[in-house]
Design an enzyme around this catalytic site. Sequence first.
Site, mmCIF file in Angstrom:
data_model
loop_
_atom_site.group_PDB
_atom_site.id
_atom_site.type_symbol
_atom_site.label_atom_id
_atom_site.label_comp_id
_atom_site.label_asym_id
_atom_site.label_seq_id
_atom_site.Cartn_x
_atom_site.Cartn_y
_atom_site.Cartn_z
ATOM 1 N N ASN A 130 0.736 -1.308 -0.037
ATOM 2 C CA ASN A 130 0.238 0.024 -0.128
ATOM 3 C C ASN A 130 0.864 1.238 -0.106
ATOM 4 O OD1 ASN A 130 0.859 0.687 2.557
ATOM 5 N ND2 ASN A 130 -0.834 -0.570 3.489
ATOM 6 N N CYS A 164 -7.414 -2.456 -6.675
ATOM 7 C CA CYS A 164 -6.919 -2.658 -5.495
ATOM 8 C C CYS A 164 -8.092 -2.206 -4.407
ATOM 9 C CB CYS A 164 -5.803 -1.693 -5.376
ATOM 10 S SG CYS A 164 -6.111 0.061 -5.843
ATOM 11 N N ARG A 208 -1.936 12.965 -2.297
ATOM 12 C CA ARG A 208 -0.615 12.441 -2.413
ATOM 13 C C ARG A 208 0.575 13.355 -2.646
ATOM 14 N NH1 ARG A 208 -3.545 8.966 -0.680
ATOM 15 N NH2 ARG A 208 -4.614 7.386 -1.611
#
Lengths: 739, 637
Positions: free
Chosen positions: B348, B410, B456
């Site tokens: 992850n 995912c 992010r």
Amino acid sequence: MLSLGSGGPKPAKPSFVSYVTPGEINSEKDSSKKVEHLDLLPGEVVFCSATPVLRYTQDDLSQRGVFGTLLCTNFRVSFISDESPQEEVAQHFKNRLYGENDIPLSCVDQIYGVYDEKKKLITGGQVKNKYPSKIIFHCRDLRVFQFCLTYAKEEDGRRIFQGVVRHCLEPKSLKCVFAFSYSVPAKPVLQENQRTVMFESLEDWHQEMRRTKGDCKPIRDNEAFEISHRLPKYFIVPAAVETEDLSKCEGKGIPIWCWSHHSGCALFKMASVPLGQEDTMSQSHMERMLHAVAQNYLYSVKTEDLTETLPTLQDIQQSYNKFKQFFLIDNTMDFWLSDVKWFSSLENSGWLDMIRQCLRKAMEVVECLEKENTNVLIMEEGGSDLCCVVSSLVQIMLDPYFRTMVGFQSLVQKEWVSGCHQFLDRSNHLHQKEKECQSPVFLLFLECVWQLVQQHSPAFQFSETYLTVLSDSIHVPIFSTFLFNSAHHKASVLQAESPRSQNEVLTCPPVWDWSVQFDCKAQDFFINPLYAEKNKPDKTQRKTHKPKHQRQLSLPSSAFKTPPKKGFFKEETESLKKMLRMRRVSRWLVSPDSPQASTREFYESWQRKPLDYHGVLLPCLDGPAMRVWMQRYLRWIPELQIFGGGAIAVTNRLAELQGEVVQLRRELDRQGRRENKPDNHRPLALSRSSVRLSSSFPFASNRNWSFKPVIPNSRLHSIDVTDNLANQEDEATEAFTVV
Amino acid sequence: MEKSGSVDSLGSKQSSSRQPSVDSLSSTSTSRSDRSSHAKAPSAVSSESVSTSNEFSPQLRTFQDSSKEPQLLPKETIQDVAKDVTYICPFIGALRGSLTVTNYRLFFRCIDRDPVFVLDLPLGVISRVEKIGGASSRGDVSYGLVCKDIRNLRFVHKQPEDTLKKSVFEVLMKFAFPVSNNLPLFAFEYSQEFPENGWKVYDALAEYRRQGLPNESWRISKVNDHYELCDSYPSALVVPVTIPDEELRRVAAFRAKGRIPVLSWIHPESQATVIRCSQPMAGVNGKRCKEDEKLLQAIMDANAQSHKLFIFDARPSVNAVANKTKGGGYESEDAYQNAELVFLEIHNIHVMRESLRKLKEVVYPNIEESHWLSNLESTHWLEHIKLILAGALRIADKVESAKTSVVVHCSDGWDRTAQLTSLAMLMLDAHYRTIRGFQILLEKEWLSFGHRFQQRVGHGDKNHTDADRSPVFVQFIDCVWQMTRQFPTAFEFNEYFLITILDHLYSCLFGTFLCNSEQQRVKEELVKRTVSLWSFINSQLDEFSNPFYVHYSSHVLFPVVSMRHLDLWVAYYIRWNPRMRPQEPVHLRHKELLAKRAELQRRVEELQREVANRATSSSSDRPGSPTRSITPVQTFV
């Protein structure tokens, strides 16, 4: 399969040498029918053969393979497939001496036998009647072959196994090496202007000294090897060396000139003299020699004993033995298992570090010559191993001539062949039991050159492929370059082995006669298409790159210079005399402040200067810059073939563009001459068709790699993550964002 | 400034005084951007090209060496100048010079050296500013700048005598983290005209049309036109014709964040497709959804070549199982007939962040020579790269070799899924290997499908410990670089292109990588209010072109995913180390080669024209224009 250059097959030369036992000769008759499509080289004799033998294709553990005949001759182990040769994809790079399924005897590194599923290393002399069901060859050029012997007649199987083991592993005498049976008509001498300087005549040495504007003294007193067997017929010493000094220490302790820097200082190498405490004679000799070197230019000299600061021959051998194992892959499973620890295993082998050490040492010498304009004397016990590595590297870094193909070949002749590197012992062609003298020193040198080539590709006229082929050629037992331990050794052996009529001397070609192995087209791969050709003539170049401030820097205030830096090269002088009285020479060289810092500084100051591919070239030695010679080591591993990729893709692209231009120009000529005959001489263009080359091209190109992705087949294991990050949720701030 | 020996970073002090709420930060990043009227007229006119030039980057530009002041961009204004600042360079040592802070960049210049030393970086790369130690006895204050682009900078300056005056670093804090300080990102002020408009590069419908969509099996649904079905998805979605919008809504309820299975790419011949989505909300009880099962069946049926469907779950299987307890999970093979589930064991975002942090430790500032390789191995960075590439390779192989459609997900389907689908598409479709094609790939798989760039990267946000930050996109670009290394002639762009993308990922100069989703970008009117990175790049393509490029339209690339062929991207991760820099910047060398190629082509052209001329003059039966035949260099593909 094999084509013979020009000669055409000749009847085998009669020979006194008994290669074979009577049993083997019988077997030769038995299988003669099957041997017919093996094109024997002139002088090649088949010892034994077995059929049918299954050759496993390397794909996987599926035990699939092709049937054929396995033979052993006085030159090679050969496998002839029963299947008609598949349409060969690329024939651009065929070796004229041996094919893809041939292993020259001296190219065999290790043989394993599989007995009841157990893999055992076979050593010469312990061959029993029981022969293994499967035989695995590890070759020095990193190929791996696996043959299954169970399908052949028991007698044949045993015989081929015993024959192979005898000829590949057991000690033999030099006269049994194939070079002495191989007979080809004498080739016309290579063109003068493209000639590799062999350094076998006094004139060659004169010429080299003129080229570098050196001012030393050529010596011809060793023409009949009276001074030493470990020195060439001709060599050059500092002008101040007296003739009577030469014969003092059996050829040791003589500073041999290697190369002169444009400033006037020069590089010398020497086989060191063992210094005993009482031995005032050799001490005074050494002192005299050092003074002689110092007098060469501005009375300065730095000495360096490589025996003390570089790895030993055994270290090198051990390190390489570990390193090569990573590339001798028997099966896919092992491959992927070893992939996980690839970087740390690489580090543990220490091979890259050996390369780094040699390059760093060479850089230190370069710094002395280039920056401080000091004469440098490197020494080591025999004066013909690491001295050769370092002196050649120094010259490549400093002199652009040695970055051309002819220059490089001349350099190998000068430093290695004339320098009496013990090629025969180091490569252990004769499988001698005492292996201390075996060590891949020359390969280590090529590795260093490869690092330079990959870091500064446009500075080199030759390609990586050239170096790879050269490294393979060490193990092709034909070339005089790699068969002898010294000039004296070569002269005496050739004399003794020549045909009965004494006036006819046996000649073996030097490796530089590339047409023995490759045709012209294949030799195109030796040229680096990105080579930045020099525009200016040699002389002006030399002048222009002599910066003035460096001269000033080097001007000494007194006769003896004071060291401008604390390196671990020591100034010759009083201190040296003092040291000479001490027992161990090595003590001179211990320096607390790391030499790395000094070379680092030197590298950085060089790096800040504008790039000049024809000037000094320094390698970057930091971890990420030191790389594995992919082409040499990875070319045969099917898992690592990149289809349509690899460095060859770029080379190919450039060749295409260049070929295009050449072709058009020719077309233009043709039109101009109003001729209509079509042009059949097409320039090199490899992949006009949709054929996708693999990254191992031009090697292993005949192999039938399948075009499918290689997916790691060992279970995709999770990477060990020690902390609990792996279990965290992907969205750490989920709690905040979701209302 | 206080004189106490506080070790607090400036960041933490300010956050305690202002208390910005975490939730507001993560939900919207650019809501304050309407305050862009601060901008004054630029004090200096910049040249038309911009770059994040700095001391060691490959894009070092010579004119800056001689300039006393930074070349300001339009709307860039100087905020503060400090004269007597020392930059502690880990490679050269202490350098004294002047420090300029603008609303876009930090500019340090030391004239004592020859050549003049210049450090020029966009404030966007700064992740954290911390005061190191307290004021020393000599009154010096030391600051450390931790940067997102694998370097740290350290400055020392005199404590200003006038304690009321703010130090240059307080000014820096303000402009380095505009979002935390209620200031607009510089991208909203910067307005430069480029010949090309990069916002026009990507048009979803045009891209689907290029793929041959819609067709008899696939339709373009308008169900998400107003981002009602899924706010992190694009408005145009390609779904099987057999599934009506009503059923898609029910599928959305079953998939995490409403990210339903939709088509990303279709094979032009076999009609095998690459489908992306998020995890099914199966939970511990193995909840099922009829419509979801029907949708996957329809995806399988749309491809007549295969009666199988591969579901690639990017996660390690243990994590996928663990997700069940949180309501997520994976497709059970009972519920999905003929589907095979494969776990790709990719970790992850937190693991990746930690891995890059370790890598930074190993490469910056100094590289330990003797243990370089084992240190590199211990970061696992390349191992992660290997797993991602291996996953993409398996996907590409199933589509290409087995002609089977694949579903990739995912957990949420915006990190690892984006990596995998875009890499697989890069392997399968040569169009994405062109410069514009790659831009389309990024716009499509990353931007429109909601990779959370704002979170992010943390644009303009001082909360450097935010666990949502992760180098997922960097990792993807690294994978692309690995592929360009293995296939040096297969990509139209060069290494400099990839580095430029990463530099502007952080720079906040262009609007391209702002916001988290298409919906947010539309709301913020990025197209109107910011400049696209592609405008900048496409206006000077020469800089970014690979001289060796050969366009093989039908070639599928299968990279080798062994560690033996993976390398650390030295030109990116270790570019600040002067020793690891090539003597001449890589792209200069490329340009040289381009020029060489151009010259070769020109010669070819000339010769050909001459040939043609002669031919026409001699036989006059060749009407073909010579220019037609000058391109063989590109056509023997």
